[in-house]
Design a protein around this motif. Structure first.
Motif, PDB file in Angstrom:
ATOM      1  N   ASP A   1     -49.025 -31.898  25.405  1.00 40.87           N
ATOM      2  CA  ASP A   1     -48.888 -32.022  27.038  1.00 40.87           C
ATOM      3  C   ASP A   1     -49.560 -30.683  27.316  1.00 40.87           C
ATOM      4  O   ASP A   1     -48.958 -29.450  26.962  1.00 40.87           O
ATOM      5  N   THR A   2     -50.456 -30.472  28.239  1.00 46.53           N
ATOM      6  CA  THR A   2     -50.901 -29.114  28.587  1.00 46.53           C
ATOM      7  C   THR A   2     -50.949 -29.180  30.127  1.00 46.53           C
ATOM      8  O   THR A   2     -51.382 -30.022  30.966  1.00 46.53           O
ATOM      9  N   ILE A   3     -50.589 -28.150  30.547  1.00 43.65           N
ATOM     10  CA  ILE A   3     -50.629 -27.494  31.935  1.00 43.65           C
ATOM     11  C   ILE A   3     -51.483 -26.706  32.128  1.00 43.65           C
ATOM     12  O   ILE A   3     -51.413 -25.554  31.480  1.00 43.65           O
ATOM     13  N   SER A   4     -52.773 -26.829  32.986  1.00 45.16           N
ATOM     14  CA  SER A   4     -53.727 -25.663  33.100  1.00 45.16           C
ATOM     15  C   SER A   4     -54.088 -25.361  34.392  1.00 45.16           C
ATOM     16  O   SER A   4     -54.112 -26.159  35.407  1.00 45.16           O
ATOM     17  N   ALA A   5     -54.137 -23.737  34.531  1.00 43.67           N
ATOM     18  CA  ALA A   5     -54.563 -23.253  35.711  1.00 43.67           C
ATOM     19  C   ALA A   5     -56.317 -23.204  35.583  1.00 43.67           C
ATOM     20  O   ALA A   5     -56.864 -22.687  34.541  1.00 43.67           O
ATOM     21  N   ARG A   6     -57.036 -23.947  36.565  1.00 42.30           N
ATOM     22  CA  ARG A   6     -58.383 -23.768  36.585  1.00 42.30           C
ATOM     23  C   ARG A   6     -59.143 -23.029  37.568  1.00 42.30           C
ATOM     24  O   ARG A   6     -58.789 -23.023  38.735  1.00 42.30           O
ATOM     25  N   VAL A   7     -60.416 -22.503  37.312  1.00 42.30           N
ATOM     26  CA  VAL A   7     -61.236 -21.979  38.315  1.00 42.30           C
ATOM     27  C   VAL A   7     -62.634 -22.457  38.031  1.00 42.30           C
ATOM     28  O   VAL A   7     -62.881 -22.706  36.808  1.00 42.30           O
ATOM     29  N   GLY A   8     -63.172 -23.053  39.042  1.00 42.66           N
ATOM     30  CA  GLY A   8     -64.585 -23.844  38.799  1.00 42.66           C
ATOM     31  C   GLY A   8     -65.592 -23.303  39.896  1.00 42.66           C
ATOM     32  O   GLY A   8     -65.374 -22.957  40.998  1.00 42.66           O
ATOM     33  N   TRP A   9     -66.851 -23.314  39.459  1.00 43.11           N
ATOM     34  CA  TRP A   9     -67.948 -22.849  40.350  1.00 43.11           C
ATOM     35  C   TRP A   9     -68.791 -24.200  40.423  1.00 43.11           C
ATOM     36  O   TRP A   9     -69.217 -24.862  39.496  1.00 43.11           O
ATOM     37  N   LYS A  10     -69.043 -24.401  41.787  1.00 39.72           N
ATOM     38  CA  LYS A  10     -69.624 -25.742  42.057  1.00 39.72           C
ATOM     39  C   LYS A  10     -70.923 -25.443  42.580  1.00 39.72           C
ATOM     40  O   LYS A  10     -71.497 -24.442  43.448  1.00 39.72           O
ATOM     41  N   PHE A  11     -72.104 -26.318  41.925  1.00 39.98           N
ATOM     42  CA  PHE A  11     -73.498 -25.877  42.091  1.00 39.98           C
ATOM     43  C   PHE A  11     -74.044 -26.936  43.333  1.00 39.98           C
ATOM     44  O   PHE A  11     -73.531 -27.666  43.511  1.00 39.98           O
TER      45      PHE A  11
END
Length: 168
Positions: free
Chosen positions: A158-168
Motif C-alpha cells: 500500500d502506497t500513499i503518494s504526494a505528487r507534483v506534475g507538469w502539464k504540457f
C-alpha cells in the motif's frame, strides 16, 4: 446451536483429592482457528519516483487516461521466524484511469499492471489532482499493489503518494 459439556479431572498429588472441573460450551469453533495461520509484515519506507501520462477530458467532464510509473523504495528488511528477508522495491507500472473533472479538481480511480524486480502483479488506485495553475498539478494518490509471488511471498504493498506534475 448445539451445547457441549466438557469435563476435566485433575488429581493433585500432595492432597490426594480428585476435583472435577466443568465447562459449558455454547459453540465448538476451535477447529476453524487451528487450520489457518497468516503471517503479516508491516514496514514503512520512503519511495521516490516519476510518472508520465496522457489524459483526455470529454465535453461531459469525464476524463480517461493512461499513466506509466517508475518508483524505487528504500530497501525494506524484515525477519520471520529466524529468517531475514530483503525486499528491494523497484516498481514499474502502467494503469488506465477514469475520473470526473470538477472545477480545478480531478478525482479518479485507476487499475493496471505492475512489475517489481521480475515479479508481476496488479494494482488498484484512487487519487485526486488539483490544477494549481494551467500547467502545475498537485495530487495525492493511494495505490495498492498485489503480488501472488513477490520474491517467494504473496504480498500486498500500500502506497500513499504526494505528487507534483507538469502539464504540457
Amino acid at each position: 446451536m448445539s451445547a457441549a459439556r466438557k469435563e476435566t479431572i485433575i488429581v493433585e498429588p500432595e492432597r490426594r483429592e480428585t476435583r472435577i472441573i466443568r465447562e459449558a460450551w455454547t459453540e465448538v469453533v476451535r477447529a476453524a482457528y487451528a487450520s489457518t495461520f497468516v503471517q503479516e509484515m508491516k514496514e514503512s519506507a520512503n519511495t521516490f519516483g516519476v510518472f508520465a501520462g496522457y489524459r483526455h477530458q470529454f465535453s461531459n467532464k469525464a476524463v480517461v487516461g493512461v499513466e506509466a510509473n517508475y518508483a524505487r523504495t528504500n530497501s525494506v528488511r524484515t525477519s520471520f521466524e529466524r529468517e531475514s528477508h530483503r525486499f528491494d522495491l523497484k516498481t514499474a507500472s502502467i494503469e488506465a484511469q477514469l475520473g470526473y473533472a470538477h472545477a480545478r479538481f480531478l478525482p479518479y480511480i485507476a487499475a493496471g499492471y505492475v512489475k517489481n524486480s521480475g515479479d508481476d502483479g496488479w494494482l488498484a488506485a484512487a487519487g485526486v489532482d488539483y490544477a494549481l495553475t494551467d500547467n502545475v498539478l498537485l495530487g495525492v494518490k493511494y495505490t495498492r499493489h498485489d503480488y501472488d509471488n513477490l520474491q517467494g511471498w504473496k504480498a500486498t504493498n500500500d502506497t500513499i503518494s504526494a505528487r507534483v506534475g507538469w502539464k504540457f
